[in-house]
Every structure is written in structure tokens, then in C-alpha cells.
Scaffold this motif. Structure first.
Motif, PDB file in Angstrom:
ATOM      1  N   ALA A  45      48.041 -62.412 -22.066  1.00 29.54           N
ATOM      2  CA  ALA A  45      48.543 -62.972 -20.650  1.00 29.54           C
ATOM      3  C   ALA A  45      47.458 -63.973 -20.293  1.00 29.54           C
ATOM      4  O   ALA A  45      46.117 -63.718 -20.055  1.00 29.54           O
ATOM      5  CB  ALA A  45      48.471 -61.850 -19.779  1.00 29.54           C
ATOM      6  N   LEU A  46      47.908 -65.346 -20.247  1.00 28.17           N
ATOM      7  CA  LEU A  46      46.913 -66.387 -19.640  1.00 28.17           C
ATOM      8  C   LEU A  46      47.039 -66.857 -18.465  1.00 28.17           C
ATOM      9  O   LEU A  46      48.328 -66.919 -17.921  1.00 28.17           O
ATOM     10  CB  LEU A  46      47.311 -67.533 -20.722  1.00 28.17           C
ATOM     11  N   THR A  47      46.010 -66.916 -17.767  1.00 24.32           N
ATOM     12  CA  THR A  47      45.745 -67.676 -16.331  1.00 24.32           C
ATOM     13  C   THR A  47      45.112 -68.908 -16.254  1.00 24.32           C
ATOM     14  O   THR A  47      44.505 -69.078 -17.177  1.00 24.32           O
ATOM     15  CB  THR A  47      45.174 -66.306 -15.395  1.00 24.32           C
ATOM     16  N   ASP A  48      45.232 -69.169 -15.087  1.00 23.80           N
ATOM     17  CA  ASP A  48      44.460 -70.658 -14.594  1.00 23.80           C
ATOM     18  C   ASP A  48      45.372 -71.553 -15.090  1.00 23.80           C
ATOM     19  O   ASP A  48      45.467 -71.837 -16.272  1.00 23.80           O
ATOM     20  CB  ASP A  48      43.302 -70.694 -15.072  1.00 23.80           C
ATOM     21  N   SER A  49      46.151 -72.160 -13.975  1.00 22.90           N
ATOM     22  CA  SER A  49      47.132 -73.157 -14.466  1.00 22.90           C
ATOM     23  C   SER A  49      46.713 -74.302 -15.466  1.00 22.90           C
ATOM     24  O   SER A  49      47.280 -74.536 -16.358  1.00 22.90           O
ATOM     25  CB  SER A  49      47.792 -73.788 -13.246  1.00 22.90           C
ATOM     26  N   TYR A  50      45.629 -75.006 -15.200  1.00 20.73           N
ATOM     27  CA  TYR A  50      45.151 -75.972 -15.942  1.00 20.73           C
ATOM     28  C   TYR A  50      44.747 -75.537 -17.499  1.00 20.73           C
ATOM     29  O   TYR A  50      45.281 -76.246 -18.412  1.00 20.73           O
ATOM     30  CB  TYR A  50      43.944 -76.715 -15.194  1.00 20.73           C
ATOM     31  N   PHE A  51      43.999 -74.447 -17.599  1.00 30.84           N
ATOM     32  CA  PHE A  51      43.707 -73.783 -18.890  1.00 30.84           C
ATOM     33  C   PHE A  51      45.066 -73.359 -19.575  1.00 30.84           C
ATOM     34  O   PHE A  51      45.402 -73.453 -20.730  1.00 30.84           O
ATOM     35  CB  PHE A  51      43.110 -72.599 -18.696  1.00 30.84           C
ATOM     36  N   ILE A  52      45.991 -73.056 -18.762  1.00 28.26           N
ATOM     37  CA  ILE A  52      47.399 -72.597 -19.311  1.00 28.26           C
ATOM     38  C   ILE A  52      48.050 -73.814 -20.115  1.00 28.26           C
ATOM     39  O   ILE A  52      48.440 -73.815 -21.054  1.00 28.26           O
ATOM     40  CB  ILE A  52      48.338 -71.745 -18.413  1.00 28.26           C
ATOM     41  N   ASN A  53      47.916 -74.874 -19.379  1.00 26.60           N
ATOM     42  CA  ASN A  53      48.587 -76.302 -19.766  1.00 26.60           C
ATOM     43  C   ASN A  53      47.731 -76.701 -20.843  1.00 26.60           C
ATOM     44  O   ASN A  53      48.389 -77.456 -21.884  1.00 26.60           O
ATOM     45  CB  ASN A  53      48.433 -77.443 -18.582  1.00 26.60           C
ATOM     46  N   GLN A  71      61.715 -82.826 -11.887  1.00 26.49           N
ATOM     47  CA  GLN A  71      62.977 -82.347 -11.143  1.00 26.49           C
ATOM     48  C   GLN A  71      63.226 -81.097 -11.714  1.00 26.49           C
ATOM     49  O   GLN A  71      63.633 -80.191 -11.119  1.00 26.49           O
ATOM     50  CB  GLN A  71      63.970 -83.576 -11.425  1.00 26.49           C
ATOM     51  N   ALA A  72      63.111 -80.892 -13.191  1.00 28.11           N
ATOM     52  CA  ALA A  72      63.506 -79.630 -13.581  1.00 28.11           C
ATOM     53  C   ALA A  72      62.706 -78.433 -12.900  1.00 28.11           C
ATOM     54  O   ALA A  72      63.276 -77.479 -12.729  1.00 28.11           O
ATOM     55  CB  ALA A  72      63.419 -79.706 -15.172  1.00 28.11           C
ATOM     56  N   ALA A  73      61.449 -78.712 -12.818  1.00 27.31           N
ATOM     57  CA  ALA A  73      60.457 -77.785 -12.310  1.00 27.31           C
ATOM     58  C   ALA A  73      60.880 -77.229 -10.962  1.00 27.31           C
ATOM     59  O   ALA A  73      60.847 -76.259 -10.605  1.00 27.31           O
ATOM     60  CB  ALA A  73      59.065 -78.126 -12.564  1.00 27.31           C
ATOM     61  N   LEU A  74      61.250 -78.219 -10.213  1.00 27.22           N
ATOM     62  CA  LEU A  74      61.726 -78.098  -8.713  1.00 27.22           C
ATOM     63  C   LEU A  74      62.786 -77.056  -8.562  1.00 27.22           C
ATOM     64  O   LEU A  74      63.062 -76.647  -7.521  1.00 27.22           O
ATOM     65  CB  LEU A  74      61.654 -79.430  -7.920  1.00 27.22           C
ATOM     66  N   ARG A  75      63.682 -77.220  -9.480  1.00 27.78           N
ATOM     67  CA  ARG A  75      64.976 -76.734  -9.565  1.00 27.78           C
ATOM     68  C   ARG A  75      64.923 -74.962  -9.420  1.00 27.78           C
ATOM     69  O   ARG A  75      65.864 -74.271  -9.661  1.00 27.78           O
ATOM     70  CB  ARG A  75      65.815 -77.074 -10.550  1.00 27.78           C
ATOM     71  N   TYR A  76      63.617 -74.678  -9.820  1.00 28.27           N
ATOM     72  CA  TYR A  76      63.307 -73.388  -9.908  1.00 28.27           C
ATOM     73  C   TYR A  76      63.046 -72.612  -8.509  1.00 28.27           C
ATOM     74  O   TYR A  76      62.904 -71.336  -8.374  1.00 28.27           O
ATOM     75  CB  TYR A  76      61.821 -72.784 -10.700  1.00 28.27           C
ATOM     76  N   ALA A  77      63.264 -73.514  -7.397  1.00 32.18           N
ATOM     77  CA  ALA A  77      63.065 -73.095  -6.195  1.00 32.18           C
ATOM     78  C   ALA A  77      64.048 -72.017  -5.571  1.00 32.18           C
ATOM     79  O   ALA A  77      65.268 -72.395  -6.135  1.00 32.18           O
ATOM     80  CB  ALA A  77      62.697 -74.215  -5.245  1.00 32.18           C
ATOM     81  N   ARG A  78      63.691 -71.053  -4.870  1.00 35.76           N
ATOM     82  CA  ARG A  78      64.742 -70.240  -4.244  1.00 35.76           C
ATOM     83  C   ARG A  78      64.792 -70.647  -2.957  1.00 35.76           C
ATOM     84  O   ARG A  78      65.472 -70.052  -2.345  1.00 35.76           O
ATOM     85  CB  ARG A  78      64.354 -68.866  -4.646  1.00 35.76           C
ATOM     86  N   SER A  79      63.810 -71.344  -2.432  1.00 30.79           N
ATOM     87  CA  SER A  79      63.541 -71.697  -0.925  1.00 30.79           C
ATOM     88  C   SER A  79      64.070 -73.020  -0.749  1.00 30.79           C
ATOM     89  O   SER A  79      64.016 -73.808  -1.782  1.00 30.79           O
ATOM     90  CB  SER A  79      62.224 -71.258  -0.393  1.00 30.79           C
ATOM     91  N   VAL A 134      52.573 -75.885 -14.108  1.00 30.19           N
ATOM     92  CA  VAL A 134      52.608 -75.222 -15.567  1.00 30.19           C
ATOM     93  C   VAL A 134      54.020 -75.462 -15.624  1.00 30.19           C
ATOM     94  O   VAL A 134      54.544 -75.873 -16.894  1.00 30.19           O
ATOM     95  CB  VAL A 134      52.388 -73.640 -15.408  1.00 30.19           C
ATOM     96  N   LEU A 135      55.119 -75.329 -14.940  1.00 27.00           N
ATOM     97  CA  LEU A 135      56.415 -75.524 -15.024  1.00 27.00           C
ATOM     98  C   LEU A 135      56.648 -76.864 -15.587  1.00 27.00           C
ATOM     99  O   LEU A 135      57.609 -77.113 -16.616  1.00 27.00           O
ATOM    100  CB  LEU A 135      57.323 -75.110 -13.639  1.00 27.00           C
ATOM    101  N   ALA A 136      56.289 -77.861 -14.904  1.00 28.16           N
ATOM    102  CA  ALA A 136      56.379 -79.050 -15.138  1.00 28.16           C
ATOM    103  C   ALA A 136      56.009 -79.496 -16.370  1.00 28.16           C
ATOM    104  O   ALA A 136      56.699 -80.368 -17.139  1.00 28.16           O
ATOM    105  CB  ALA A 136      55.624 -80.072 -14.345  1.00 28.16           C
ATOM    106  N   ALA A 137      54.667 -79.136 -16.784  1.00 26.06           N
ATOM    107  CA  ALA A 137      54.339 -79.392 -18.280  1.00 26.06           C
ATOM    108  C   ALA A 137      55.233 -78.704 -19.130  1.00 26.06           C
ATOM    109  O   ALA A 137      55.259 -79.325 -20.405  1.00 26.06           O
ATOM    110  CB  ALA A 137      52.768 -78.759 -18.304  1.00 26.06           C
ATOM    111  N   LEU A 138      55.579 -77.564 -19.124  1.00 28.24           N
ATOM    112  CA  LEU A 138      56.561 -76.955 -20.125  1.00 28.24           C
ATOM    113  C   LEU A 138      57.543 -77.750 -20.207  1.00 28.24           C
ATOM    114  O   LEU A 138      58.488 -78.003 -21.453  1.00 28.24           O
ATOM    115  CB  LEU A 138      56.789 -75.455 -19.510  1.00 28.24           C
ATOM    116  N   HIS A 139      58.304 -78.285 -19.146  1.00 30.69           N
ATOM    117  CA  HIS A 139      59.423 -79.266 -19.483  1.00 30.69           C
ATOM    118  C   HIS A 139      59.108 -80.548 -19.765  1.00 30.69           C
ATOM    119  O   HIS A 139      59.773 -81.105 -20.562  1.00 30.69           O
ATOM    120  CB  HIS A 139      60.310 -79.226 -18.022  1.00 30.69           C
ATOM    121  N   GLU A 140      58.063 -81.050 -19.429  1.00 36.04           N
ATOM    122  CA  GLU A 140      57.520 -82.319 -20.139  1.00 36.04           C
ATOM    123  C   GLU A 140      57.413 -82.224 -21.652  1.00 36.04           C
ATOM    124  O   GLU A 140      57.719 -83.121 -22.452  1.00 36.04           O
ATOM    125  CB  GLU A 140      56.062 -82.817 -19.466  1.00 36.04           C
ATOM    126  N   LYS A 141      56.842 -81.144 -21.978  1.00 34.54           N
ATOM    127  CA  LYS A 141      56.914 -80.766 -23.560  1.00 34.54           C
ATOM    128  C   LYS A 141      58.035 -80.266 -24.107  1.00 34.54           C
ATOM    129  O   LYS A 141      57.858 -80.156 -25.340  1.00 34.54           O
ATOM    130  CB  LYS A 141      55.510 -79.842 -23.779  1.00 34.54           C
TER     131      LYS A 141
END
Lengths: 252, 258
Positions: free
Chosen positions: B74-82, B233-241, B16-23
Motif C-alpha cells: 500500500a503506497l502513499t504520498d502522491s509524488y512518491f506514488i508517481n 481530462q481523463a482524470a477530471l472525469r472521475y469527479a462525482r461533484s 496520481v490519476l493524471a500520471a496513471l493516464h499519461e502513462k
């Protein structure tokens, strides 16, 4: 040209049948007898090598996966739209179709195969049954058929399926108590999908799914049963026990 | 603007993070530690009151991101959120307009969600999560299926569960190899929601099933291409680990029937 390969107007086969009927799209019906293993015979495997039903053939292209076929039918053909306009209602329609398919239907189907499909074929020649199992292309389906034929379901898995079915009835009642249809204000693919599975709930679990305890489910089932498309769809039933099953939904 | 409750950028959170950034959709990010059961411990809090809703508690991903919309859903299921994001935000469509391509994407999502993701999640939990699961956290989780999934992971998976996960991965890699040998993306000429769904479920494969993944050259090249996308790349920057591809929480069970 449009051809649909299907079994009874029930469960997975019934999903694209009902969607096509609702859209008013004519199709050539190819009935495959699941209890005669027609879906694993060479003629059909040439169309769908995985040997699953239903399959839709449109302009020579083959479409599989029943819920994905429903969405294809709604997008590809003229006729009343079966997908809500509001994006949140669309999300809810998809969410519930997945919950029907991957949660409730898995349990209902396991129980259905243990009490109906298995006993319907078990008495046949053991060698013939063994050969029939060996012809099944997908491992998951071989395991399912083998369990049904040799009745090797574990007590635990049947109990878990029963628990999920009864628990799921409560969840479905709550959802339908809050909205007219599963996705929101309008009838959608989600309701057609759900009906194919949920019509059997009052028959399978009558003590928890009935007019008194789940009035919203019962009213929803009757409203769908009354639709002309549903009538037309169930008129294609060939197994007498199947065709008779939905008649309890007639209003008296 | 919508708010996304997500964990480390792996699995559904990455999808979902990647799709938000892609769009290029503006959103607020709220980081929630799935493995610590944070979504459910804050159940009663004002901010996560949605966690009690049916579609959140009974989400079949088990642990996954939640998109809170401006209208309060409140929407769940990653594919359906996308799919929702693609329906509600017209810019940069991530599905071709024709019904056949949309069917293909739905079929990929179904295969990945029902077969590949439970398999990679089993291998990931076995390697990275089992030792971290505590009884006390499990007791507070809502829903029998969730508690069962967490306890199974805590006990450690049986040998035949691991073997079945590897078999499913082999089946799926044959499918992705066939598709990616013919084109750069799973469906059509450009990136689609099918690619983001596969990305979430396969980011960890080089670590959890290295022998199997090495034998899939087209899928390897595809993953390398996907990782280079600015949105990923933008999505991966949300990593804390240091290693988001080692972040797993018990989830999606493999199909119980058929």
C-alpha cells in the motif's frame, strides 16, 4: 570539480557528506561555521542566495536541498548504488526520508536548537546578533534563529516536539524490527539520511530509546556507525561536542 | 493491475490519476470520500485493512490517495506514488534520464509538497470544508496529527494562518513564473512529474486565491495547457461533484520549524 559547503557531519549537512563518502567520491570540503553565521555571509550567499546549508557545486552548477542532493549524488556518480533496485523499496526509501526530514527532524531540530544552538550564541553582543538575524534571507530561518537566540519557544511547541519525537521512536522501532534496513534488504540513502538524525535519539530520549526498549534502532545505529564511510564522515567534525557525541555507539 | 483509492480529482488524487493516464497504466479506481473520513471508517474492513499500516496512517499528506499494488503493498504520498509508477512502468517516462533534471523535479516536489500544498489546502479548507467537519467523524480518525489537523480546520483558521498561506503562495508563484517564463514546463522540454505535482496543488488557485493567481500569467497559461491534456481530462472525469477543485479535506500541516 566537486565542492561541498557544509557544517558538522550531522543533520542536513551530514546527509550529502555521508552519501559522497559511501560512493567513494572525492570532494573539496568547505566548512561553514553555522554558529558564526557563515552561511549568511556575502561569499556564501553568492553561491546559495537562500543561505541554507549544505550546497553542492558540481561543474559550476549549484545543488541545494540536502535529501535531493543525496539522490543527485547517487545518480550522477560511479560507486556502489545507494538506491534499491526494487521499485517498492525505492518508494519506501523516499517515504521514510520525507518522514525523517519533515516530521521527525523538525521536532528534533527545534529541541536541539533550544538546548544547543541557542545557548551557544546567546551570550554574544546583542547588536551583533540583531544584525545577524536581519541578514538571513528566508523568513522561516529568521524566525527559527530569532526563537533560538531570544529563547522565545512556546511551552506548547516544545512539548509537541517532545511528544512527536517519543512517538516517532516507537514507529521507527517497529519499522526496523520488520526489516534489516529502512527500505528493505539493502543499505540505502534512507539509512544514511536517518542516521544523521536518529543517532541523537538515544542521547535525547534515553528513557524510551535504549538497548532494552528499542533494540532494533540501537542495532541499526551501530551497524551504520561501523561503516567505514560513517567513520570517515564523522572524522570531519570540528565542534568537539559533536565529534564526541556518536562515540556511545562503539560496541563494548 | 494496481488499485488506486482516491477522492475527487483535486490535490494528490488528481496528481496520481493524471500520471496513471499519461502513462497509460491500466488500474482499478476505487472512489473514497476523504472528507467523510471513509478511508478510516472502513479501517477494519477487509478491503481497506491497509489503512492501519504505518505508511498509510502517518502519511504526511494526511488525507491522500493510496495505491495498492498487485504484490500487496500500500503506497502513499502522491509524488512518491508517481515516482514508483515511473520506476515500475517503463512506458512514457515522466522524468528525463539525467541526474540534474531528476534533482530539479525532486526540488519542485519538495517545495510544492512542503510549502504550496499546505497553503492551498488551508485556503481550500477554510472556504469549502470547515462547515462540513463533524466532531463524531473526527473522533474516529487515527493519529493525533490527523485529529489535530481536522480540529484546527473545524475551528476555522486564525487570520495569521491565512496570511502565512497567502505569503507562501506568493513565494511559490514567483518561482513558477520564473520557470514557466523560460519554458512550457517546469523541468526540461516536456511534461514531467513536477508538472503533475504542481497541477494537484494549484488546480484550485483560481478559486481560492484568484487575485494572486491572476497576477501570474505564465502559470495561468501553463494551467490552461495542463487542463487540455487528454490525461488530465481523463482524470477530471472521475469527479462525482460539479466542482472537484472545491474538494478539500484537512491535511498537510505547514512546517513547524525552519
Amino acid at each position: 570539480m566537486l565542492k561541498l559547503y557544509h557544517w558538522e557531519p550531522n543533520a542536513n549537512s551530514g546527509k550529502p557528506m555521508l552519501a559522497l563518502m559511501e560512493k567513494g567520491v572525492a570532494f573539496e570540503s568547505h566548512y561553514l561555521d553555522l554558529l558564526n553565521f557563515d552561511q549568511h555571509k556575502p561569499d556564501y550567499l553568492a553561491i546559495n542566495p537562500l543561505g541554507t546549508i549544505p550546497a553542492l557545486v558540481h561543474d559550476g552548477k549549484v545543488f541545494t536541498e540536502s535529501t535531493a542532493i543525496m539522490e543527485y549524488v547517487d545518480a550522477a556518480f560511479e560507486g556502489p548504488s545507494l538506491t534499491p533496485v526494487d521499485p517498492i523499496e525505492r518508494w519506501r526509501m523516499r517515504w521514510w526520508m520525507k518522514w525523517f526530514d519533515q516530521y521527525l527532524a523538525k521536532s528534533a531540530s527545534m529541541l536541539g536548537w533550544s538546548v544547543f544552538v541557542g545557548p551557544s550564541v546567546r551570550a554574544r553582543d546583542p547588536e551583533e546578533l540583531k544584525a545577524a538575524i536581519e541578514r538571513i534571507p528566508m523568513k522561516e530561518r529568521r524566525v527559527a534563529w530569532s526563537k533560538a537566540i531570544y529563547n522565545t519557544f512556546s511551552k506548547e511547541e516544545l512539548a509537541e516536539s517532545t511528544r512527536r519525537l517519543r512517538d516517532g521512536i516507537g514507529k521507527l522501532e517497529a519499522a526496523l524490527g520488520a526489516r534489516a534496513w529502512i527500505a528493505g534488504a539493502t543499505y540505502s540513502l534512507g539509512d544514511a539520511n536517518g542516521f544523521n538524525l536518529a543517532y541523537a535519539l538515544p542521547l535525547a530520549q534515553p528513557d524510551v530509546c535504549n538497548d532494552e526498549k528499542t533494540p532494533a534502532i540501537m542495532e541499526w545505529l551501530r551497524k551504520i556507525y561501523e561503516r567505514p564511510a560513517t567513520r570517515k564522515c564523522w572524522a570531519l567534525a570540528r565542534v568537539p561536542r559533536m565529534g564526541e557525541r556518536v562515540k556511545f555507539l562503539e560496541r563494548t | 493491475m494496481p488499485t488506486l483509492y482516491h477522492w475527487e480529482p483535486n490535490a494528490g488524487s488528481l496528481e496520481v490519476l493524471a500520471a496513471l493516464h499519461e502513462k497509460n497504466i491500466p488500474f482499478e479506481s476505487r472512489y473514497v470520500d476523504f472528507l467523510a473520513g471513509e478511508m478510516w471508517r472502513k479501517l477494519s474492513s477487509q478491503e481497506m485493512a491497509f489503512a492501519a499500516e504505518m505508511e498509510v496512517v502517518s502519511n504526511l499528506e494526511i488525507e491522500g490517495p493510496v495505491l495498492a499494488t498487485e504484490s500487496g503493498a500500500a503506497l502513499t504520498d502522491s509524488y512518491f506514488i508517481n515516482l514508483y509508477l515511473d520506476d515500475a512502468f517503463a512506458q512514457t517516462p515522466l522524468r528525463p534520464a539525467d541526474a540534474e533534471s531528476q534533482w530539479r523535479i525532486n526540488v519542485w516536489a519538495r517545495w510544492i509538497g512542503e510549502e504550496l500544498y499546505p497553503a492551498t489546502n488551508t485556503l481550500g479548507c477554510a472556504k469549502y470544508a470547515t462547515a462540513k467537519l463533524k466532531d463524531k467523524a473526527i473522533e474516529t480518525l487515527p493519529g493525533q496529527e490527523r485529529q489535530d489537523a481536522w480540529r484546527t480546520a473545524q475551528r476555522g483558521y486564525a487570520i495569521d494562518e491565512i496570511a502565512e498561506a497567502r505569503r507562501k503562495i506568493a513565494v511559490m508563484l514567483r518561482r513558477t513564473e520564473d520557470a514557466l517564463a523560460k519554458g512550457a514546463y517546469l523541468v526540461g522540454e516536456s511534461v514531467s512529474l513536477a508538472d503533475f505535482t504542481l497541477l494537484g496543488a494549484s488546480l484550485s488557485l483560481p478559486k481560492t486565491a484568484p487575485d494572486q493567481f491572476e497576477g501570474a500569467p505564465y502559470t495561468n497559461a501553463w494551467l490552461a495547457r495542463m487542463r487540455e491534456r487528454p490525461s488530465v481530462q481523463a482524470a477530471l472525469r472521475y469527479a462525482r461533484s460539479n466542482a472537484p477543485d472545491e474538494s478539500f479535506a484537512p491535511g498537510a500541516e505547514r512546517s513547524r520549524w525552519g
